[in-house]
Design an enzyme around this catalytic site. Structure first.
Site, mmCIF file in Angstrom:
data_model
loop_
_atom_site.group_PDB
_atom_site.id
_atom_site.type_symbol
_atom_site.label_atom_id
_atom_site.label_comp_id
_atom_site.label_asym_id
_atom_site.label_seq_id
_atom_site.Cartn_x
_atom_site.Cartn_y
_atom_site.Cartn_z
ATOM 1 N N ASP A 1 12.832 4.308 3.156
ATOM 2 C CA ASP A 1 11.819 3.613 3.934
ATOM 3 C C ASP A 1 12.274 3.045 5.332
ATOM 4 O O ASP A 1 11.895 3.285 6.433
ATOM 5 C CB ASP A 1 10.957 2.628 3.127
ATOM 6 C CG ASP A 1 10.236 3.202 2.137
ATOM 7 O OD1 ASP A 1 10.132 4.137 1.701
ATOM 8 O OD2 ASP A 1 9.345 2.170 1.412
ATOM 9 N N ALA B 1 9.269 -1.768 7.569
ATOM 10 C CA ALA B 1 9.085 -1.877 9.104
ATOM 11 C C ALA B 1 9.200 -3.142 9.643
ATOM 12 O O ALA B 1 9.848 -3.357 10.456
ATOM 13 C CB ALA B 1 7.547 -1.285 9.180
ATOM 14 N N ALA C 1 0.851 -1.350 0.186
ATOM 15 C CA ALA C 1 0.030 -0.130 0.073
ATOM 16 C C ALA C 1 0.837 1.307 -0.084
ATOM 17 O O ALA C 1 0.295 2.363 0.169
ATOM 18 C CB ALA C 1 -0.932 -0.003 1.331
ATOM 19 N N LEU D 1 2.887 1.942 1.973
ATOM 20 C CA LEU D 1 3.339 2.562 3.489
ATOM 21 C C LEU D 1 4.666 1.805 4.279
ATOM 22 O O LEU D 1 4.711 2.202 5.379
ATOM 23 C CB LEU D 1 2.088 2.363 4.329
ATOM 24 C CG LEU D 1 0.880 2.761 3.916
ATOM 25 C CD1 LEU D 1 -0.455 2.633 4.561
ATOM 26 C CD2 LEU D 1 0.854 4.559 3.923
HETATM 27 C C1 MEV Z 1 8.904 3.901 -1.865
HETATM 28 O O1 MEV Z 1 8.523 4.055 -0.668
HETATM 29 C C2 MEV Z 1 9.660 5.154 -2.260
HETATM 30 C C3 MEV Z 1 10.439 5.007 -3.791
HETATM 31 O O2 MEV Z 1 10.988 6.134 -3.768
HETATM 32 C C4 MEV Z 1 11.252 3.804 -3.751
HETATM 33 C C5 MEV Z 1 12.711 4.113 -2.900
HETATM 34 O O3 MEV Z 1 12.921 5.256 -2.496
HETATM 35 O O4 MEV Z 1 13.407 3.167 -2.458
HETATM 36 C C6 MEV Z 1 9.415 4.754 -4.774
#
Ligand code: MEV
Length: 306
Positions: free
Chosen positions: A137, A96, A89, A91
């Site tokens: 992330d 996490a 999704a 998120l």
């Molecule tokens: C994914 O949450 C964020 C992206 O920029 C991929 C990444 O930074 O690894 C799409």
């Protein structure tokens, strides 16, 4: 004896995708969590509330191998995962989980691991899952709060003097980060000049968004987010479903909204009109759309023994 770690999920406020190519993104931890418990095992075994059959073991094995290599930790463990974070999704459900796993394994083995060490081991699992992730992330899930992230630099914390409220709206369509990242990278290969312009716009939007977020000027932040959505859309990360959700949120009174994470499905992040989150949430639920309120800032990963 078991060790338990909990990590929050994340939203990207501005700058996703372009951050993979060296740009700067603004992201925040959000209160939905994953909980990982580890205890002694004869071999690696993993149970999860997330999967009907066996969960994918490769990313988990990669984190455990990295932890063993760097810190000499045990890898024959019994691992149990319980998550409130919707998967696929946008998120950061996988990040996490990898962060909570690394943190729980360190705690179980009596290794004092600084947040950078947790992120480094979590990245081993993220690479198995997503190919070439920027690292934003796991940094957000581990550190918590709000931060800006540029690959190759230390993340920079964005301190807030109070709470900030967002809505996370789910399209209900799962998608693969790996595929979306390669779709946008392909656009960069085919149209390098156009991509460079979009990337510069996204990084400018991030620095303006940091100022507006810190000042608590949520209306202006919302407008910057809608602009960022258009930039992401031009790079190929959106689709008509997500564009429709952004339009709907604006018609319900939100100052702005955008896809968050990789796009192509997943979630939309919106700034609600001040004091009227409930009316937006009920407008969405009347249309069968799931959404939740997200209040910043939220703490990063923490672990304990039980
Ligand atoms: C994914 O949450 C964020 C992206 O920029 C991929 C990444 O930074 O690894 C799409």
């Amino acid at each position: 004896l078991k060790a338990i770690a909990e990590a929050p999920c994340k939203v990207i406020i501005t700058g996703e995708h372009f951050v993979v190519h060296g740009g700067t993104a603004l992201a925040a931890a959000v209160g939905r969590k994953v909980r990982v418990e580890v205890s002694e095992g004869r071999a690696l075994s993993v149970a999860s509330d997330r999967f009907v059959g066996a969960p994918p073991l490769d990313p988990i094995r990669a984190v455990l191998a990295e932890m063993k290599r760097r810190h000499g930790t045990e890898s024959r463990l019994s691992v149990s995962i319980a998550s409130e974070i919707p998967p696929g999704a946008g998120l950061g459900s996988s990040a996490a989980t990898m962060v909570a796993l690394a943190s729980a394994v360190a705690r179980f083995s009596g290794v004092e691991l600084a947040v950078g060490g947790v992120v480094a081991s979590a990245m081993a699992g993220e690479r198995v899952l997503h190919g070439n992730p920027s690292g934003i992330d796991p940094n957000v899930c581990a550190r918590g709060g709000v931060l800006t992230f540029t690959p190759g630099r230390d993340p920079s914390e964005v301190p807030l003097d109070g709470r900030r409220v967002f809505l996370v709206v789910q399209s209900g369509r799962r998608r693969s980060t790996r595929k979306l990242v390669s779709k946008v990278s392909e656009m960069k290969r085919r149209r390098p000049h156009l991509f460079a312009g979009l990337a510069a716009a996204a990084t400018d939007v991030t620095s303006l968004a940091v100022e507006r977020l810190r000042a608590g000027d949520m209306d202006a932040l919302g407008r910057l987010m809608t602009y960022n959505h258009a930039v992401l859309s031009a790079a190929g990360a959106s689709d008509s479903g997500l564009d429709g959700l952004v339009d709907l949120l604006i018609s319900l009174g939100c100052p702005g909204a955008k896809l968050t994470g990789a796009g192509g499905g997943g979630s939309v992040l919106a700034v609600p009109p001040t004091g009227k989150e409930k009316s937006v949430l009920s407008g969405l639920s009347a249309r069968g759309i799931n959404a939740f309120r997200a209040e910043l800032p939220v703490e990063g990963v923490h672990s304990w023994l039980s």
